[in-house]
Design a protein around this motif. Structure first.
Motif, short mmCIF file in Angstrom:
data_model
loop_
_atom_site.label_atom_id
_atom_site.label_comp_id
_atom_site.label_asym_id
_atom_site.label_seq_id
_atom_site.Cartn_x
_atom_site.Cartn_y
_atom_site.Cartn_z
N UNK A 246 33.87 -17.08 2.33
CA UNK A 246 34.82 -16.74 3.35
C UNK A 246 36.44 -16.82 3.03
N UNK A 247 36.78 -18.05 2.34
CA UNK A 247 38.18 -18.09 2.04
C UNK A 247 38.49 -17.02 1.00
N UNK A 248 37.67 -16.65 0.35
CA UNK A 248 38.22 -15.54 -0.90
C UNK A 248 38.68 -14.34 0.14
N UNK A 249 37.55 -13.95 1.12
CA UNK A 249 37.79 -12.91 1.97
C UNK A 249 39.02 -13.04 2.70
N UNK A 250 39.34 -14.15 3.15
CA UNK A 250 40.45 -14.19 4.09
C UNK A 250 41.72 -14.00 3.04
N UNK A 251 41.66 -14.50 2.05
CA UNK A 251 42.82 -14.05 0.80
C UNK A 251 43.06 -12.98 0.62
N UNK A 252 41.82 -12.06 0.50
CA UNK A 252 42.02 -10.66 0.09
C UNK A 252 42.43 -9.72 1.45
N UNK A 253 41.73 -10.17 2.46
CA UNK A 253 41.67 -9.21 3.45
C UNK A 253 42.84 -9.59 4.72
N UNK A 254 43.32 -10.69 4.62
CA UNK A 254 44.28 -11.07 5.78
C UNK A 254 45.72 -11.53 5.25
N UNK A 255 45.73 -12.15 4.12
CA UNK A 255 46.94 -12.67 3.63
C UNK A 255 47.57 -11.69 3.04
N UNK A 256 48.97 -11.58 3.35
CA UNK A 256 49.77 -10.29 3.00
C UNK A 256 49.96 -9.31 3.97
N UNK A 257 49.04 -9.20 4.90
CA UNK A 257 49.20 -8.51 6.23
C UNK A 257 50.43 -8.68 7.17
N UNK A 258 50.89 -7.82 7.86
CA UNK A 258 51.86 -7.96 8.73
C UNK A 258 51.14 -7.95 10.10
N UNK A 259 51.29 -8.98 11.04
CA UNK A 259 50.89 -9.02 12.51
C UNK A 259 51.61 -7.84 13.16
N UNK A 260 50.84 -7.46 14.32
CA UNK A 260 51.61 -6.64 15.03
C UNK A 260 53.00 -6.69 15.52
N UNK A 261 53.44 -7.82 15.63
CA UNK A 261 54.60 -8.15 16.04
C UNK A 261 55.74 -8.52 14.82
N UNK A 262 55.34 -8.20 13.67
CA UNK A 262 56.13 -8.50 12.55
C UNK A 262 55.96 -9.77 11.60
N UNK A 263 55.22 -10.60 12.22
CA UNK A 263 54.73 -11.87 11.40
C UNK A 263 53.94 -11.67 10.16
N UNK A 264 54.61 -11.90 9.01
CA UNK A 264 53.74 -11.72 7.80
C UNK A 264 52.77 -12.91 7.51
N UNK B 87 51.11 -15.17 5.31
CA UNK B 87 51.35 -15.69 4.01
C UNK B 87 50.37 -16.81 3.52
N UNK B 88 49.61 -17.23 4.17
CA UNK B 88 48.70 -18.33 3.83
C UNK B 88 47.49 -18.55 5.18
N UNK B 89 46.80 -19.79 4.77
CA UNK B 89 45.78 -20.12 5.76
C UNK B 89 45.48 -21.66 5.52
N UNK B 90 44.83 -22.01 6.71
CA UNK B 90 44.43 -23.51 6.42
C UNK B 90 42.93 -23.35 6.50
N UNK B 91 42.36 -24.29 5.79
CA UNK B 91 40.79 -24.52 5.80
C UNK B 91 40.22 -24.35 6.94
N UNK B 92 40.88 -25.08 8.11
CA UNK B 92 40.30 -24.97 9.58
C UNK B 92 40.33 -23.68 10.03
N UNK B 93 41.04 -22.86 9.44
CA UNK B 93 40.85 -21.35 9.96
C UNK B 93 39.56 -20.80 9.54
N UNK B 94 39.24 -21.05 8.22
CA UNK B 94 37.80 -20.61 7.45
C UNK B 94 36.62 -21.21 8.54
#
Length: 97
Positions: free
Chosen positions: A5-23, A25-32
């Motif tokens: 799941x962490x690998x999917x988060x890295x490839x599918x979410x990190x680098x995306x820009x949210x609807x309000x412009x927030x990039x 750039x990373x995640x915490x294991x808590x999110x996973x």
């Protein structure tokens, strides 16, 4: 499961820009952990939390129904299937006088 799941988060979410412009750039294991949920993790206590599909988390970040700002550095993106919170720190560099 956590690493997958962490690998999917890295490839599918990190680098995306949210609807309000927030990039994102990373995640915490808590999110996973929240994506996996307590049901999938095998927790046995009452009121177990179900997991969230990565596709739903991505959709709410890109196409939220509502965005709630929570001071000092947090936003919550609300969708039909889930909510995602982002904690951020913004730094602005000033020119030396």
């Amino acid at each position: 499961m956590h690493k997958k799941i962490a690998n999917r988060v890295q490839t599918e979410l990190v680098g995306q820009t949210a609807a309000d412009g927030i990039l994102i750039t990373g995640y915490k294991s808590y999110f996973v952990d929240r994506l996996i949920g307590q049901v999938e993790a095998g927790s046995t206590h009452k009121g177990k939390r179900e997991g969230v599909r990565i596709e739903d988390a991505k959709d709410v970040l890109l196409n939220p129904i509502d965005i709630k700002t929570k001071p000092p550095n947090s936003r919550q993106y609300v969708g039909n299937n889930c909510r995602v919170s982002i904690n951020y720190v913004q730094v602005t560099q000033y020119k030396q006088l």
